[in-house]
Each structure stands twice: as structure tokens, then as C-alpha cells.
Write a protein that holds these residues in place. Structure first.
Motif, PDB file in Angstrom:
ATOM      1  N   GLU A  10       0.702  -1.519   0.078  1.00 15.69           N
ATOM      2  CA  GLU A  10       0.008  -0.440  -0.414  1.00 15.69           C
ATOM      3  C   GLU A  10       0.672   1.324   0.358  1.00 15.69           C
ATOM      4  O   GLU A  10       0.349   2.408  -0.412  1.00 15.69           O
ATOM      5  CB  GLU A  10      -0.479  -0.130   0.962  1.00 15.69           C
ATOM      6  N   SER A  11       1.940   1.175  -0.066  1.00 16.45           N
ATOM      7  CA  SER A  11       2.679   2.660   0.579  1.00 16.45           C
ATOM      8  C   SER A  11       3.186   2.827  -1.355  1.00 16.45           C
ATOM      9  O   SER A  11       3.384   1.771  -2.138  1.00 16.45           O
ATOM     10  CB  SER A  11       3.944   1.818   1.122  1.00 16.45           C
ATOM     11  N   ASP A  12       4.833   3.515  -1.410  1.00 13.45           N
ATOM     12  CA  ASP A  12       5.129   3.866  -2.970  1.00 13.45           C
ATOM     13  C   ASP A  12       6.667   3.338  -2.834  1.00 13.45           C
ATOM     14  O   ASP A  12       7.375   3.745  -3.339  1.00 13.45           O
ATOM     15  CB  ASP A  12       5.646   5.001  -3.013  1.00 13.45           C
ATOM     16  N   MET A  13       7.426   2.140  -1.531  1.00 15.56           N
ATOM     17  CA  MET A  13       8.075   1.913  -0.881  1.00 15.56           C
ATOM     18  C   MET A  13       8.446   0.896  -2.603  1.00 15.56           C
ATOM     19  O   MET A  13       9.657   1.170  -3.220  1.00 15.56           O
ATOM     20  CB  MET A  13       8.607   0.837   0.062  1.00 15.56           C
ATOM     21  N   LEU A  14       7.741   0.285  -3.320  1.00 18.17           N
ATOM     22  CA  LEU A  14       8.632  -0.728  -4.257  1.00 18.17           C
ATOM     23  C   LEU A  14       8.953   0.416  -5.860  1.00 18.17           C
ATOM     24  O   LEU A  14      10.007   0.099  -6.467  1.00 18.17           O
ATOM     25  CB  LEU A  14       7.272  -1.907  -4.454  1.00 18.17           C
ATOM     26  N   GLU A  15       8.045   0.785  -5.932  1.00 19.47           N
ATOM     27  CA  GLU A  15       8.064   2.337  -7.046  1.00 19.47           C
ATOM     28  C   GLU A  15       9.470   2.611  -7.020  1.00 19.47           C
ATOM     29  O   GLU A  15       9.978   3.202  -8.184  1.00 19.47           O
ATOM     30  CB  GLU A  15       6.754   3.151  -6.955  1.00 19.47           C
ATOM     31  N   ARG A  16       9.853   3.005  -5.514  1.00 15.54           N
ATOM     32  CA  ARG A  16      10.908   4.013  -5.043  1.00 15.54           C
ATOM     33  C   ARG A  16      12.241   2.850  -5.323  1.00 15.54           C
ATOM     34  O   ARG A  16      13.299   3.245  -5.372  1.00 15.54           O
ATOM     35  CB  ARG A  16      10.643   4.751  -3.806  1.00 15.54           C
ATOM     36  N   TYR A  17      11.522   2.072  -4.911  1.00 20.97           N
ATOM     37  CA  TYR A  17      12.986   1.335  -5.045  1.00 20.97           C
ATOM     38  C   TYR A  17      13.629   1.000  -6.473  1.00 20.97           C
ATOM     39  O   TYR A  17      14.618   0.694  -6.736  1.00 20.97           O
ATOM     40  CB  TYR A  17      12.548  -0.127  -4.336  1.00 20.97           C
ATOM     41  N   LEU A  18      12.003   0.706  -6.746  1.00 20.69           N
ATOM     42  CA  LEU A  18      12.261   0.118  -8.501  1.00 20.69           C
ATOM     43  C   LEU A  18      13.705   1.015  -9.299  1.00 20.69           C
ATOM     44  O   LEU A  18      14.321   0.813 -10.571  1.00 20.69           O
ATOM     45  CB  LEU A  18      10.946   0.085  -9.423  1.00 20.69           C
ATOM     46  N   GLY A  25      18.311   1.284   4.028  1.00 19.53           N
ATOM     47  CA  GLY A  25      17.714   0.632   5.082  1.00 19.53           C
ATOM     48  C   GLY A  25      16.252   0.501   4.802  1.00 19.53           C
ATOM     49  O   GLY A  25      15.971  -0.736   4.734  1.00 19.53           O
ATOM     50  N   GLU A  26      15.780   1.339   3.615  1.00 18.60           N
ATOM     51  CA  GLU A  26      14.337   0.775   2.588  1.00 18.60           C
ATOM     52  C   GLU A  26      15.384  -0.136   1.854  1.00 18.60           C
ATOM     53  O   GLU A  26      14.045  -1.418   1.450  1.00 18.60           O
ATOM     54  CB  GLU A  26      14.410   2.070   2.289  1.00 18.60           C
ATOM     55  N   ASN A  27      15.732   0.042   1.796  1.00 18.57           N
ATOM     56  CA  ASN A  27      16.677  -1.203   0.227  1.00 18.57           C
ATOM     57  C   ASN A  27      16.700  -2.801   0.916  1.00 18.57           C
ATOM     58  O   ASN A  27      15.921  -3.532   0.570  1.00 18.57           O
ATOM     59  CB  ASN A  27      18.120  -1.020  -0.141  1.00 18.57           C
ATOM     60  N   ARG A  28      17.308  -2.684   2.384  1.00 14.99           N
ATOM     61  CA  ARG A  28      17.434  -4.297   3.267  1.00 14.99           C
ATOM     62  C   ARG A  28      15.540  -4.641   2.989  1.00 14.99           C
ATOM     63  O   ARG A  28      15.608  -5.781   3.046  1.00 14.99           O
ATOM     64  CB  ARG A  28      18.204  -3.738   4.419  1.00 14.99           C
ATOM     65  N   ILE A  29      14.711  -3.517   3.914  1.00 20.29           N
ATOM     66  CA  ILE A  29      14.027  -4.751   3.468  1.00 20.29           C
ATOM     67  C   ILE A  29      12.639  -4.959   2.928  1.00 20.29           C
ATOM     68  O   ILE A  29      12.414  -5.883   2.877  1.00 20.29           O
ATOM     69  CB  ILE A  29      13.060  -3.325   4.734  1.00 20.29           C
ATOM     70  N   ILE A  30      12.479  -3.973   1.351  1.00 23.98           N
ATOM     71  CA  ILE A  30      12.181  -4.691   0.606  1.00 23.98           C
ATOM     72  C   ILE A  30      12.725  -5.934  -0.046  1.00 23.98           C
ATOM     73  O   ILE A  30      12.142  -6.702  -0.139  1.00 23.98           O
ATOM     74  CB  ILE A  30      11.798  -3.271  -0.708  1.00 23.98           C
TER      75      ILE A  30
END
Length: 253
Positions: A10-18, A25-30
Motif C-alpha cells: 500500500e506504500s510507494d516503497m516498491l516504486e521508489r526502490y525500482l 535501510g529501505e533497500n534492505r527491507i524491500i
């Protein structure tokens, strides 16, 4: 669905990771989530495919001059007896990689700008809602104070809250009610003042009183209210009025 999965999807983390806009830290979580959860892995795969399709849709043929230079180089290398096809392949690979990198960079910029635009739109919507709410309050205040049928009630505190004074305005025609808090005594941090309307012998909450002096605050209009009451309740308010803690009351006409 697992809360961790739901939170990421539901967040935009995947889009930002891509597009490479996440922190370490977010990279590790994703990355851990992609390996661990099939749902996230599938979603990430779909997003990769969408990005590739988007990139292809904007691909452009190499300039004609590049083709001419390439063919000239091939003919030259052929005359010299060298492995011209290897050189040609290298040149083609360089051209392709360069155009792909440029397109990916442009796509990242577009996604980033799109995210900023969406944030600005959400902020504008929030501002519009807040402005409309304030306009409604002003409109209701005008109707209430200028209606000759508006009834005015003054609630004064008893010995437990001597400095308490509020003025309630009720318009039974427009079904509007507001309160003006003139003064509220200080209470311990774990206590609040709460207002109630008595209807058919039961206390119905009108909300916790905030110390907003000399401001008209809207309170719910209650049809058939017999009295207004203010009690001292635990922080956050109560569901049932603590009648032993009543500090102000007024019967309605």
C-alpha cells in the motif's frame, strides 16, 4: 494478509526502490520482503515488466548518421582483414546500452516528478477540505448569531470549578448549536472537562471541551435535550457521564 505485506504493497516503497530513490535501510527491507513474500515478489515482477514496456514505448531508432558511421567502420575493418563483426557488435551494444540508460533515467525522472505532483494534489485537496470546513463554520456562526430565535444559555461552574464559564447558543430552527468558552479552570493532566446533553433521562456526550477562549465552537445539536451539563472525566473523555463529577448544569427552555 500479513501486516508487513500490506504495509509495503500500500506504500510507494516498491516504486521508489525500482527507480533507485530508497535509502539503504529501505533497500534492505524491500529486498528481504521480495525474497520472503510471494505476493511482493509478484508485484515487483509486474512493476519491472511495466517499466520495461514503458521504456520500449519511448524507444527511438538510432540516428541515420550512426548507421552510416557504423557501415563505414565495417567496410574499413573488412578491408583490413579484422574481425569486423565483433567491432560492429560492440558498437551496436554501446548504442543500445546508451539509449537504454538514457530512457531509464528519463523514466526515473518522470516517476519522481509524478510522485511530487500526486503529493501536491493530495495537499491541495486537504487544503480545500479544511477551507470548506472553516467556511461552513463561519456560515453557521453567522446564521446562529443573527437568528432572533437563537437561545442563549450561560453555564457557570460550581465550587469545584469556580472559574468555569461557558455560553451555549442553540438555534432550534436551523438545528445548530455552538459554545463559547469564556474561561476554563486548569485541570490535572489526566482529566478533562466534557459536555453532555440530557435526553430522556440519559446523558449524551457532546464532546470534550478545549480551552479555546473567545471562539465559537460547534457542538452536536441534540433534538429533545432537557439540559446541558459539564463534568470532569478522565483524559480522552468518557462514554458514560460521571454524574458525581458534574461541575455545571443548565436546564433548557
Amino acid at each position: 494478509m500479513n501486516n508487513d505485506i500490506k504495509s509495503i504493497l500500500e506504500s510507494d516503497m516498491l516504486e521508489r526502490y525500482l527507480i533507485g530513490c530508497t535509502s539503504a535501510g529501505e533497500n534492505r527491507i524491500i529486498e528481504e520482503s521480495i525474497c520472503r513474500y510471494p505476493e511482493i515478489r509478484q508485484k515487483y515482477k509486474e512493476m519491472q515488466e511495466d517499466l520495461e514496456n514503458y521504456t520500449r514505448s519511448f524507444s527511438k531508432p538510432a540516428p541515420s548518421q550512426v548507421k552510416k558511421n557504423l557501415m563505414r567502420t565495417i567496410r574499413k575493418e573488412k578491408k583490413q582483414g579484422k574481425s569486423w563483426y565483433l567491432n560492429a557488435a560492440a558498437v551496436i551494444a554501446i548504442v543500445f546500452c546508451t539509449s537504454t540508460v538514457v530512457l531509464l533515467y528519463q523514466n526515473r525522472q518522470l516517476l519522481y516528478k509524478n510522485g511530487l505532483v500526486n503529493e501536491e494534489i493530495a495537499s491541495l485537496k486537504s487544503d480545500i477540505l479544511n477551507t470548506n470546513s472553516k467556511l461552513d463554520d463561519v456560515k453557521n456562526q453567522f446564521l446562529l448569531l443573527n437568528n432572533p430565535k437563537t437561545e442563549k444559555y450561560i453555564l457557570k461552574g460550581n465550587r469545584r470549578a469556580k472559574n468555569l464559564k461557558t455560553v451555549a447558543y442553540i438555534d432550534p430552527v436551523e438545528k445548530l448549536s455552538m459554545i463559547n468558552i469564556v474561561s476554563l479552570p486548569e485541570l490535572p493532566g489526566e482529566q478533562v472537562f466534557q459536555m453532555w446533553a440530557e435526553i430522556d433521562g440519559k446523558m449524551v456526550s457532546l464532546g470534550v471541551l478545549e480551552n479555546a477562549q473567545n471562539k465559537l465552537l460547534s457542538i452536536p445539536f441534540k433534538e429533545g435535550a432537557k439540559s446541558y451539563n459539564i463534568t470532569i472525566e478522565p483524559k480522552g473523555g468518557n462514554i458514560i457521564a460521571t454524574e458525581d463529577n458534574v461541575v455545571a448544569s443548565i436546564y433548557l427552555r
